[in-house]
Design a protein around this motif. Structure first.
Motif, PDB file in Angstrom:
ATOM      1  N   MET A  35     -22.831 -45.547  32.278  1.00 26.90           N
ATOM      2  CA  MET A  35     -22.024 -45.481  33.543  1.00 26.90           C
ATOM      3  C   MET A  35     -22.543 -46.502  34.922  1.00 26.90           C
ATOM      4  O   MET A  35     -23.459 -45.509  34.874  1.00 26.90           O
ATOM      5  N   VAL A  37     -21.700 -46.074  39.155  1.00 27.92           N
ATOM      6  CA  VAL A  37     -21.429 -45.478  40.017  1.00 27.92           C
ATOM      7  C   VAL A  37     -20.952 -46.515  41.152  1.00 27.92           C
ATOM      8  O   VAL A  37     -22.826 -46.178  41.756  1.00 27.92           O
ATOM      9  N   GLU A  38     -20.123 -46.435  41.738  1.00 27.03           N
ATOM     10  CA  GLU A  38     -20.626 -46.880  43.192  1.00 27.03           C
ATOM     11  C   GLU A  38     -20.916 -46.197  44.119  1.00 27.03           C
ATOM     12  O   GLU A  38     -20.385 -45.157  44.381  1.00 27.03           O
ATOM     13  N   GLY A  39     -22.027 -46.678  45.178  1.00 26.91           N
ATOM     14  CA  GLY A  39     -22.511 -45.783  46.176  1.00 26.91           C
ATOM     15  C   GLY A  39     -23.897 -44.458  45.708  1.00 26.91           C
ATOM     16  O   GLY A  39     -24.621 -43.791  46.227  1.00 26.91           O
ATOM     17  N   HIS A  41     -25.021 -45.681  41.388  1.00 27.46           N
ATOM     18  CA  HIS A  41     -26.470 -46.941  41.597  1.00 27.46           C
ATOM     19  C   HIS A  41     -26.002 -48.267  41.984  1.00 27.46           C
ATOM     20  O   HIS A  41     -26.747 -49.511  41.651  1.00 27.46           O
ATOM     21  N   GLY A  77     -14.886 -50.338  30.420  1.00 31.43           N
ATOM     22  CA  GLY A  77     -14.411 -49.112  31.011  1.00 31.43           C
ATOM     23  C   GLY A  77     -14.370 -49.874  32.647  1.00 31.43           C
ATOM     24  O   GLY A  77     -15.309 -49.668  33.161  1.00 31.43           O
ATOM     25  N   LEU A  78     -12.870 -49.778  33.375  1.00 26.84           N
ATOM     26  CA  LEU A  78     -13.348 -50.093  34.966  1.00 26.84           C
ATOM     27  C   LEU A  78     -12.137 -49.104  35.376  1.00 26.84           C
ATOM     28  O   LEU A  78     -11.340 -49.244  34.732  1.00 26.84           O
ATOM     29  N   ALA A  79     -13.739 -48.397  36.519  1.00 30.27           N
ATOM     30  CA  ALA A  79     -12.166 -47.637  37.499  1.00 30.27           C
ATOM     31  C   ALA A  79     -11.894 -48.488  38.869  1.00 30.27           C
ATOM     32  O   ALA A  79     -12.981 -47.961  39.111  1.00 30.27           O
ATOM     33  N   THR A 113      -8.151 -49.019  35.286  1.00 30.98           N
ATOM     34  CA  THR A 113      -7.892 -48.000  35.556  1.00 30.98           C
ATOM     35  C   THR A 113      -7.739 -47.767  37.150  1.00 30.98           C
ATOM     36  O   THR A 113      -8.956 -48.395  37.643  1.00 30.98           O
ATOM     37  N   SER A 114      -7.732 -47.110  37.448  1.00 31.93           N
ATOM     38  CA  SER A 114      -7.476 -47.272  38.956  1.00 31.93           C
ATOM     39  C   SER A 114      -8.572 -45.814  39.296  1.00 31.93           C
ATOM     40  O   SER A 114      -8.425 -45.271  38.922  1.00 31.93           O
ATOM     41  N   SER A 115      -8.735 -46.446  40.959  1.00 30.88           N
ATOM     42  CA  SER A 115      -9.904 -44.562  40.501  1.00 30.88           C
ATOM     43  C   SER A 115      -9.914 -44.456  42.072  1.00 30.88           C
ATOM     44  O   SER A 115      -8.579 -45.345  42.863  1.00 30.88           O
ATOM     45  N   SER A 117     -11.341 -43.840  44.665  1.00 29.23           N
ATOM     46  CA  SER A 117     -12.061 -44.064  45.465  1.00 29.23           C
ATOM     47  C   SER A 117     -13.466 -44.881  44.599  1.00 29.23           C
ATOM     48  O   SER A 117     -14.145 -44.646  44.095  1.00 29.23           O
ATOM     49  N   ILE A 120     -15.968 -47.634  39.368  1.00 32.30           N
ATOM     50  CA  ILE A 120     -16.780 -47.336  37.977  1.00 32.30           C
ATOM     51  C   ILE A 120     -16.962 -47.996  36.913  1.00 32.30           C
ATOM     52  O   ILE A 120     -15.833 -48.946  36.728  1.00 32.30           O
ATOM     53  N   ILE A 121     -17.670 -48.953  36.695  1.00 31.96           N
ATOM     54  CA  ILE A 121     -18.197 -49.278  35.504  1.00 31.96           C
ATOM     55  C   ILE A 121     -18.540 -48.444  34.347  1.00 31.96           C
ATOM     56  O   ILE A 121     -20.156 -48.065  34.527  1.00 31.96           O
ATOM     57  N   SER A 122     -18.283 -48.362  32.778  1.00 33.59           N
ATOM     58  CA  SER A 122     -18.778 -47.752  31.876  1.00 33.59           C
ATOM     59  C   SER A 122     -18.836 -49.086  30.717  1.00 33.59           C
ATOM     60  O   SER A 122     -17.187 -49.338  30.292  1.00 33.59           O
TER      61      SER A 122
ATOM     62  N   VAL B  37      -9.637 -40.622  35.500  1.00 33.95           N
ATOM     63  CA  VAL B  37     -10.009 -40.717  36.825  1.00 33.95           C
ATOM     64  C   VAL B  37      -9.041 -40.080  37.092  1.00 33.95           C
ATOM     65  O   VAL B  37      -8.090 -39.566  36.878  1.00 33.95           O
ATOM     66  N   ASP B 111     -23.695 -39.782  28.591  1.00 31.07           N
ATOM     67  CA  ASP B 111     -24.057 -40.334  29.715  1.00 31.07           C
ATOM     68  C   ASP B 111     -23.719 -40.361  30.957  1.00 31.07           C
ATOM     69  O   ASP B 111     -22.627 -40.310  31.554  1.00 31.07           O
ATOM     70  N   THR B 116     -19.668 -40.508  44.501  1.00 30.80           N
ATOM     71  CA  THR B 116     -19.475 -40.173  45.378  1.00 30.80           C
ATOM     72  C   THR B 116     -18.605 -38.772  45.684  1.00 30.80           C
ATOM     73  O   THR B 116     -18.212 -38.381  46.675  1.00 30.80           O
TER      74      THR B 116
END
Lengths: 327, 327
Positions: A35, A37-39, A41, A77-79, A113-115, A117, A120-122, B37, B111, B116
């Protein structure tokens, strides 16, 4: 999805049903998940989305190569929050698809899917390996040679460079970033390449590693993993660790010992493996492979001999002696 | 990880190496991925972490069952911010492990990383199906019977109840939540059970569905998926749709037509499938299976006959006619 052609006859059905379907023969199947994660990785202020997609795929391919196998399929998987336009998803997928294309991997499914904030890429990668070619972390024997592919520390130096230019930009938005001449380390950070070529090469050279791991967290921590899994110690030599000339140049600019970058920097996605001494002749003239030491009995611990001649214990996090004494 | 025993002989190696390894025989492999999420798919103010882990696993198992297969392995990706203590991860994994235990699935890798903000769970499930037992969405034939397992709308009503009690609590923190008598719909929302039993039962009854999908987004949207994939239309009947008595009771309290909950509510994780008319006798007295209509030629569209006698086109989102006329 009817027009998609798959690389693998085993891929029977991709996206569009509840699950992807594939037909593995008599090999072992492999699966790995990661996974990003923005901020945490990645920082989108200097990471193009296409590169990010490429890297996210490579990180997973690398885990499959590290077992001696080849990746065959991935699911994504994308959020992401609504600050990302549809084009952003398309760019990300462009990078993922390019990585798949180059490594002959089928993108078989996903979930977007939505996040609330951030992004996130899995990615989960599935692969296969012939039963007698599977390489675990635990197979090393005392006296086996320790070998690394490529060179180390580049991704870490690339990150230092990007962070410096980000700070300059934040303080002086009109100054253009000064990245010329550092294409190699930038690519190591932003668009790493998992070492499919090394797996193929070892196969052709009939070298079966006794243990293997990919270098995602820095040489030190990966060596400690291999040693622990194999119930052994290890001994490596500073002067054997392969470094790119630009890593050495930047180490002077950033006042970071290049060996610290190699040992603790991470994200190089090279392969670290052990081979029987009898196989040394097969690899000794290969410019892609560098022997850096050998496995020892567990009682000897994990040690690096520095250029100055002293032996120092390897640590998983922060090789402080060297950082402190960096010129 | 040395002491872990796996359900499947095919699971050769679990967590602790770069990738999990398993050995599939001559079946098809299946893979499915889903991301949950925080703030989008779940609200931690009324979702116990253990239940959340359980549900996250079930959502993926359900996708594998919907192909006629059995899940064998899962890998788990977690991203969570530092507001979660270590115990939170443990609770989540407890739920995931319980789900795996009950469905005979091996947890082979994962994993865990920082986020954040908030919690993200990404699960990828791998499974297998005998080649002649694979059920796609696209196999339905005109005149095939449409069958659903269990009952519908419960998860949606459970959500309404939890949201109501959350609002009451926010306005009057001293009032205790009033959830007594609604255990069934609460469990449908918080701790759904993927229908492994139905797959086993169909197998024993020698009923091979011609097409199948799991109901994650509401009956309407899933029926439209099946019909589109099979190039057909469908005709269902309001008075055939299975509803639990508590769904009917709550529909009066919340002024929501129970059929709206079934058609558009989602998250019931029941199976929706089609069978040849010749198989009707095999299922007709089964209390777990309810025929609700039949497939038609594409030109007839997708239609529901309401109790009042009128025919209405099924829509993927919001069955407005019925919502508007809800008592």
């Amino acid at each position: 999805t009817e027009n998609i052609t798959f690389f693998h006859e085993s891929t029977k059905l991709g996206v569009g049903d509840d699950a992807a379907v594939f037909d593995h023969g008599s090999d072992y199947s492999l699966v790995s998940t990661d996974m990003l994660v923005e901020g945490v990785h990645f920082d989108l202020s200097y990471t193009p989305l296409k590169h990010l997609g490429y890297k996210a795929a490579m990180v997973n391919f690398s885990d499959i190569y590290a077992m001696g196998g080849l990746p065959k399929q991935i699911v994504v998987g994308l959020a992401l929050s609504n600050r990302f336009p549809v084009e952003a998803i398309e760019e990300l997928y462009e990078g993922i698809r390019l990585a798949c294309q180059r490594h002959e991997v089928d993108l078989v499914g996903g979930d977007t899917t939505s996040s609330t904030s951030g992004l996130i890429i899995s990615i989960t990668a599935m692969g296969a390996v012939a039963k007698d070619a599977l390489v675990k972390r635990s197979g090393a024997q005392a006296k086996d040679l320790i070998v690394v592919s490529g060179d180390l520390g580049g991704a870490y130096m690339g990150l230092q460079l990007l962070e410096r230019e980000k700070q300059v930009y934040l303080e002086h938005p009109t100054i253009q970033p000064d990245l010329a001449g550092h294409e190699y380390v930038l690519e190591r950070q932003l668009k790493p390449e998992a070492r499919r070529d090394i797996i193929k090469m070892l196969n052709e050279m009939e070298v079966q590693p006794t243990s293997m791991i990919d270098i995602s967290d820095g040489l030190s921590s990966e060596l400690l993993h291999l040693s622990k899994a194999s119930g052994l110690g290890c001994h490596i030599f500073e002067n054997k660790i392969p470094l790119d000339p630009d890593v050495i140049r930047l180490s002077e600019i950033f006042k970071i010992n290049p060996i610290t970058a190699a040992l603790n920097g991470g994200e190089d996605y090279e392969l670290l493996f052990t081979i029987a001494q009898a196989d040394y002749d097969k690899i000794k003239h290969n410019p892609n492979l560098t022997p850096i030491g050998y496995m020892t009995e567990a009682s000897a611990g994990c040690v690096i001999t520095l250029n100055e001649g002293t032996d120092v214990a390897l640590k998983a996090q922060g090789f402080n002696h060297m950082t402190d004494s960096a010129s």
